[in-house]
Design a protein around this motif. Structure first.
Motif, PDB file in Angstrom:
ATOM      1  N   UNK A  72       0.896  -1.266  -0.001  1.00 26.14           N
ATOM      2  CA  UNK A  72      -0.031   0.004  -0.165  1.00 26.14           C
ATOM      3  C   UNK A  72       0.953   1.344  -0.073  1.00 26.14           C
ATOM      4  N   UNK A  73       0.275   2.280  -0.300  1.00 28.41           N
ATOM      5  CA  UNK A  73       0.969   3.602  -0.366  1.00 28.41           C
ATOM      6  C   UNK A  73       0.695   4.448   0.879  1.00 28.41           C
ATOM      7  N   UNK A  74       1.917   4.966   1.403  1.00 27.00           N
ATOM      8  CA  UNK A  74       1.709   5.530   2.853  1.00 27.00           C
ATOM      9  C   UNK A  74       2.113   6.822   2.143  1.00 27.00           C
ATOM     10  N   UNK A  75       1.351   8.157   2.585  1.00 24.07           N
ATOM     11  CA  UNK A  75       1.783   9.320   2.220  1.00 24.07           C
ATOM     12  C   UNK A  75       2.851   9.867   3.072  1.00 24.07           C
ATOM     13  N   UNK A  76       3.748  10.308   2.174  1.00 16.08           N
ATOM     14  CA  UNK A  76       5.142  10.655   2.782  1.00 16.08           C
ATOM     15  C   UNK A  76       6.228   9.652   2.775  1.00 16.08           C
ATOM     16  N   UNK A  77       6.051   8.315   2.458  1.00 17.44           N
ATOM     17  CA  UNK A  77       6.881   7.448   2.348  1.00 17.44           C
ATOM     18  C   UNK A  77       7.288   7.223   0.670  1.00 17.44           C
ATOM     19  N   UNK A  78       8.600   7.082   0.485  1.00 16.14           N
ATOM     20  CA  UNK A  78       8.915   6.814  -0.860  1.00 16.14           C
ATOM     21  C   UNK A  78       8.840   5.641  -1.491  1.00 16.14           C
ATOM     22  N   UNK A  79       8.303   4.607  -0.562  1.00 14.54           N
ATOM     23  CA  UNK A  79       8.146   3.380  -1.288  1.00 14.54           C
ATOM     24  C   UNK A  79       6.983   2.653  -0.748  1.00 14.54           C
ATOM     25  N   UNK A  80       6.442   1.695  -1.216  1.00 14.03           N
ATOM     26  CA  UNK A  80       5.147   0.993  -0.836  1.00 14.03           C
ATOM     27  C   UNK A  80       5.535   0.067   0.404  1.00 14.03           C
ATOM     28  N   UNK A  81       4.502  -0.170   1.210  1.00 17.85           N
ATOM     29  CA  UNK A  81       4.606  -0.870   2.376  1.00 17.85           C
ATOM     30  C   UNK A  81       3.653  -1.985   2.468  1.00 17.85           C
ATOM     31  N   UNK A  82       4.139  -3.269   2.943  1.00 17.58           N
ATOM     32  CA  UNK A  82       3.306  -4.369   3.127  1.00 17.58           C
ATOM     33  C   UNK A  82       2.358  -4.104   4.218  1.00 17.58           C
TER      34      UNK A  82
END
Length: 126
Positions: A72-82
């Motif tokens: 999923x995409x987390x606002x402020x993160x540069x990569x998707x997270x599980x």
């Protein structure tokens, strides 16, 4: 006295009853929700009424996040997270259904299926 006995029973019950889990607020696909502190993003996504695909996740086992289907995409993160392994945190803004994520999941599933031996009947994992 009866009053003292009632107080003692109340104290015993209070010790045996876990305190209510602290709630945290976050946003999933534009929908504000609250989940118990310690919940995963996958838990929060389900509570929000959304869905992300999972292949390796099982609620009885420790999440390993090896299939990468629940990214999923987390606002402020540069990569998707599980989502299966990442703990939800106060104020997060999560997106589960962007075109980039959908395209990644298609490519990832194709990759997994192309490399899979396709011998399910003889597989010791099943």
């Amino acid at each position: 006295s009866i009053k003292n006995a009632a107080i003692e029973v109340t104290k015993i019950i209070a010790k045996q009853t876990p305190a209510a889990a602290a709630l945290i607020g976050l946003e999933i696909n534009g929908r504000a929700i609250q989940v118990a502190q310690g919940s995963t993003l996958l838990d929060a996504i389900k509570k929000a009424g959304s869905n992300v695909p999972t292949l390796c996740y099982h609620p009885e086992f420790e999440p390993r996040a090896v299939c990468r289907m629940c990214l999923v995409e987390l606002e402020g993160s540069n990569k998707p997270l599980p989502a299966c392994r990442t703990k939800a945190q106060e104020g997060q803004i999560i997106k589960t259904d962007t075109e980039e994520l959908k395209a990644f999941r298609r490519r990832d599933l194709q990759f997994l299926l192309n490399r899979h031996p396709n011998e399910c009947i003889r597989c010791e994992a099943s």
